[in-house]
Scaffold this motif. Structure first.
Motif, PDB file in Angstrom:
ATOM      1  N   ILE A  38       0.788  -1.217   0.008  1.00 24.42           N
ATOM      2  CA  ILE A  38       0.059  -0.050  -0.065  1.00 24.42           C
ATOM      3  C   ILE A  38       0.980   1.178   0.143  1.00 24.42           C
ATOM      4  CG2 ILE A  38      -1.572   1.352   1.354  1.00 24.42           C
ATOM      5  CD1 ILE A  38      -3.039  -1.077   2.469  1.00 24.42           C
ATOM      6  N   PHE A  39       2.048   1.093   0.493  1.00 24.34           N
ATOM      7  CA  PHE A  39       2.645   2.325   1.109  1.00 24.34           C
ATOM      8  C   PHE A  39       3.500   2.755  -0.554  1.00 24.34           C
ATOM      9  CE2 PHE A  39       3.270   2.061   5.660  1.00 24.34           C
ATOM     10  CZ  PHE A  39       1.872   2.394   5.728  1.00 24.34           C
ATOM     11  N   LEU A  54       0.581  11.835   6.334  1.00 23.51           N
ATOM     12  CA  LEU A  54      -0.239  11.844   7.455  1.00 23.51           C
ATOM     13  C   LEU A  54      -0.830  10.100   7.678  1.00 23.51           C
ATOM     14  CD1 LEU A  54      -2.240  14.920   7.798  1.00 23.51           C
ATOM     15  CD2 LEU A  54      -0.168  14.215   8.868  1.00 23.51           C
ATOM     16  N   ILE A  88      -3.636   7.662   7.972  1.00 25.90           N
ATOM     17  CA  ILE A  88      -4.970   7.726   7.983  1.00 25.90           C
ATOM     18  C   ILE A  88      -5.894   7.272   9.197  1.00 25.90           C
ATOM     19  CG2 ILE A  88      -5.483   5.101   7.056  1.00 25.90           C
ATOM     20  CD1 ILE A  88      -6.533   8.569   5.203  1.00 25.90           C
ATOM     21  N   GLU A 130       1.113  -4.317  10.484  1.00 23.05           N
ATOM     22  CA  GLU A 130       0.062  -4.083   9.705  1.00 23.05           C
ATOM     23  C   GLU A 130       0.662  -3.867   8.140  1.00 23.05           C
ATOM     24  OE1 GLU A 130      -2.745  -1.231  10.829  1.00 23.05           O
ATOM     25  OE2 GLU A 130      -3.256  -1.115   8.743  1.00 23.05           O
ATOM     26  N   HIS A 157       8.395   1.495   8.184  1.00 19.53           N
ATOM     27  CA  HIS A 157       7.945   2.733   8.472  1.00 19.53           C
ATOM     28  C   HIS A 157       8.224   3.488  10.082  1.00 19.53           C
ATOM     29  CE1 HIS A 157       4.488  -0.009   8.985  1.00 19.53           C
ATOM     30  NE2 HIS A 157       3.995   0.890   9.797  1.00 19.53           N
TER      31      HIS A 157
HETATM   32  P1  5GP Z   1       1.833  -0.914  11.514  1.00 13.79           P
HETATM   33  O1  5GP Z   1       2.299  -1.510  10.380  1.00 13.79           O
HETATM   34  O2  5GP Z   1       3.020   0.066  12.224  1.00 13.79           O
HETATM   35  O3  5GP Z   1       1.018  -1.703  12.676  1.00 13.79           O
HETATM   36  O4  5GP Z   1       0.610   0.202  11.203  1.00 13.79           O
HETATM   37  C1  5GP Z   1       0.576   0.510   9.946  1.00 13.79           C
HETATM   38  C2  5GP Z   1      -0.061   2.192  10.180  1.00 13.79           C
HETATM   39  O5  5GP Z   1      -0.158   2.530   8.789  1.00 13.79           O
HETATM   40  C3  5GP Z   1      -1.283   2.112  10.770  1.00 13.79           C
HETATM   41  O6  5GP Z   1      -1.143   3.381  11.752  1.00 13.79           O
HETATM   42  C4  5GP Z   1      -2.293   2.407   9.738  1.00 13.79           C
HETATM   43  O7  5GP Z   1      -3.235   3.412  10.194  1.00 13.79           O
HETATM   44  C5  5GP Z   1      -1.525   3.070   8.655  1.00 13.79           C
HETATM   45  N1  5GP Z   1      -2.129   3.002   7.355  1.00 13.79           N
HETATM   46  C6  5GP Z   1      -2.277   1.729   6.773  1.00 13.79           C
HETATM   47  N2  5GP Z   1      -2.783   1.650   5.741  1.00 13.79           N
HETATM   48  C7  5GP Z   1      -2.751   3.209   5.390  1.00 13.79           C
HETATM   49  C8  5GP Z   1      -3.131   3.999   3.851  1.00 13.79           C
HETATM   50  O8  5GP Z   1      -3.501   3.543   3.146  1.00 13.79           O
HETATM   51  N3  5GP Z   1      -3.005   5.212   4.270  1.00 13.79           N
HETATM   52  C9  5GP Z   1      -2.333   5.955   5.344  1.00 13.79           C
HETATM   53  N4  5GP Z   1      -1.998   7.090   5.211  1.00 13.79           N
HETATM   54  N5  5GP Z   1      -2.022   5.254   6.140  1.00 13.79           N
HETATM   55  C10 5GP Z   1      -2.203   3.826   6.387  1.00 13.79           C
END
Ligand code: 5GP
Length: 130
Positions: free
Chosen positions: A4-5, A28, A30, A88, A93
């Motif tokens: 996604i990123f 930012l 989301i 996730e 990141h």
């Molecule tokens: P982690 O992988 O560190 O547990 O969390 C991933 C982070 O990415 C979460 O805080 C989530 O809200 C954010 N995130 C997931 N998908 C997207 C997206 O499509 N756009 C944005 N801006 N943030 C996202």
């Protein structure tokens, strides 16, 4: 398949962009745990932050510092908390989160609900201080 990123970096998925250079990108979150919650990523796809080579990790930290200082000026807070989770989205990141107390870093608490206008206002406010 691209993360996604990576798709955000390519502009295939919209985001509230904060900053970028040739190697890194900031936008930012989301689903923010606090207003101004920002993610910093390397443009190239690597799942795990600590799989980055030393130089890239160092450069990413310096880029994140610049973003953090802009967030700190834009959002009332004591400082910018830093978190690395990555369970996730499999694309390295760094979470930058404005905090005034320890509990503000709690990812399990109810997240902040922001309207489109609020996201745009936070984005504008950070970008102009970058
Ligand atoms: P982690 O992988 O560190 O547990 O969390 C991933 C982070 O990415 C979460 O805080 C989530 O809200 C954010 N995130 C997931 N998908 C997207 C997206 O499509 N756009 C944005 N801006 N943030 C996202």
């Amino acid at each position: 398949m691209a993360t996604i990123f990576s798709r955000i970096v390519k502009g295939e998925i919209p985001c509230y962009k904060i900053a970028e250079n040739d190697k890194f990108f900031a936008f930012l979150d989301i689903n923010p745990v606090a207003k101004g919650h920002t993610l910093v990523i390397p443009k190239h796809e690597t799942d795990y932050l600590f799989a980055l080579d030393d130089m890239e990790l160092a450069e990413m930290t310096v880029f994140a510092k610049k973003v953090a200082l802009a967030i700190e000026k834009a959002i009332p807070c004591k400082r910018i908390g830093v978190a690395v989770i990555g369970l996730e989205v499999p694309h390295a990141h760094i979470h930058l989160i404005p905090i005034t107390q320890e509990g503000d870093m709690d990812f399990k608490k109810e997240h902040v609900h922001m309207s489109e206008e609020e996201f745009l206002e936070v984005q504008r406010s950070i970008v102009e201080r970058f």
